[in-house]
Design a protein around this motif. Structure first.
Motif, short mmCIF file in Angstrom:
data_model
loop_
_atom_site.label_atom_id
_atom_site.label_comp_id
_atom_site.label_asym_id
_atom_site.label_seq_id
_atom_site.Cartn_x
_atom_site.Cartn_y
_atom_site.Cartn_z
N GLN A 54 0.85 -1.19 0.00
CA GLN A 54 0.00 0.00 0.00
C GLN A 54 0.88 1.24 0.00
O GLN A 54 1.82 1.35 0.80
CB GLN A 54 -0.91 0.01 1.22
CG GLN A 54 -1.89 1.18 1.25
CD GLN A 54 -2.83 1.08 2.43
OE1 GLN A 54 -2.45 0.63 3.51
NE2 GLN A 54 -4.07 1.48 2.24
N THR A 56 0.96 5.52 0.05
CA THR A 56 0.21 6.71 0.38
C THR A 56 0.98 7.93 -0.12
O THR A 56 2.21 7.90 -0.21
CB THR A 56 -0.02 6.83 1.90
OG1 THR A 56 1.25 6.85 2.57
CG2 THR A 56 -0.83 5.65 2.41
N ILE A 76 -0.29 -5.52 1.52
CA ILE A 76 -1.75 -5.66 1.63
C ILE A 76 -2.26 -6.89 0.88
O ILE A 76 -3.45 -7.15 0.85
CB ILE A 76 -2.48 -4.41 1.12
CG1 ILE A 76 -2.13 -4.13 -0.35
CG2 ILE A 76 -2.18 -3.22 1.98
CD1 ILE A 76 -3.00 -3.08 -1.00
N ARG A 92 -6.09 -9.70 -1.79
CA ARG A 92 -5.73 -8.60 -0.91
C ARG A 92 -6.55 -8.66 0.39
O ARG A 92 -7.55 -9.38 0.46
CB ARG A 92 -5.99 -7.25 -1.59
CG ARG A 92 -5.31 -7.08 -2.94
CD ARG A 92 -5.65 -5.71 -3.54
NE ARG A 92 -7.07 -5.43 -3.54
CZ ARG A 92 -7.91 -5.86 -4.50
NH1 ARG A 92 -7.48 -6.58 -5.52
NH2 ARG A 92 -9.20 -5.57 -4.43
#
Length: 256
Positions: A54, A56, A76, A92
């Motif tokens: 993941q 960000t 994930i 996932r």
């Protein structure tokens, strides 16, 4: 609504990628081990394994300048890919996706039923590994690349809803364009997102158009196999209806 039996059969359908996506409420990271263990049962058909992380991103102001930032979170899930890179399973913590790719427009397309059954077999392993009882979202998405063997084309000859230059302007040629239309489907409690744009093409003597049809429904219901796949079949039928409505006969003749 157009049924599967009513949909025209094309010998050279223009789909370049199709996917089936099933979302769940995110489960804790301790379920990563059962997801990774699925590789032992899928490795024969999907030998290439990758960990999915993941990421960000955001922005910050540093000494008066706006700076973009990005950071990697933890894993994930996992990707399991076939040797020919045409089939991909994503397992996932928040869901499951089956991708089928066709990079070459002239390559054979196996069709919905084969894709559906392959996805279904992998989904059942995924649902069993997590002990799922409920899902929250279903989607079917087809990304079509329509290759027209002409150096230039009139979009009105191929698309039923092409972009238009406003009347009164002394300009007549359209360069690049991008249209995105969101269509609520109340009777199915679904939504369709239709995207039209140019596509890259290798030959200067051809024009390529992208017709991306994404149909989905956000709804909670039991992760019962029959209910889930009946709903996906309906979404696929809706995709077919939209595809047929978007194209003039001149475009459809390219796929026969």
């Amino acid at each position: 609504m157009l049924n599967m039996s009513d949909a025209p059969s094309y010998s050279k359908p223009p789909v370049s990628e199709a996917l089936i996506d099933i979302r769940i409420d995110p489960v804790p990271s301790e379920f990563l081990r059962p997801l990774e263990n699925l590789y032992d049962r899928l490795a024969k058909d999907y030998p290439d394994k990758k960990t999915r992380y993941q990421y960000t991103g955001g922005i910050k102001v540093d000494e008066g300048k706006v700076v973009s930032t990005s950071a990697a979170g933890g894993p994930i899930g996992y990707w399991f890919q076939s040797e020919d890179a045409r089939r991909l399973i994503q397992v996932r913590l928040d869901g499951f996706t089956f991708n089928r790719l066709k990079p070459d427009p002239n390559e054979r397309w196996p069709g919905w039923l084969i894709m559906r059954e392959e996805a279904k077999s992998a989904w059942e392993l995924y649902a069993q590994a997590l002990g799922l009882g409920e899902i929250i979202r279903l989607a079917v998405r087809y990304i079509n690349q329509i290759v027209i063997p002409q150096a230039s084309v009139e979009l009105n000859d191929y698309l039923t809803t092409p972009p238009q230059i406003p009347q009164g302007l002394p300009f007549h040629n359209i360069g690049r364009f991008f249209t995105r239309t969101e269509i609520p489907i109340p009777d199915l409690k679904a939504t369709a997102i239709l995207t039209q744009a140019p596509a890259q093409v290798k030959s200067r003597d051809s024009v390529a158009l992208t017709l991306d049809i994404d149909v989905f429904k956000n709804e909670r219901f039991p992760a019962d196999t029959s209910i889930l796949w009946e709903n996906l079949d309906r979404l696929r039928d809706l995709k077919n209806m939209i595809f047929e409505a978007c194209l003039h006969q001149r475009a459809k003749e390219l796929f026969i």
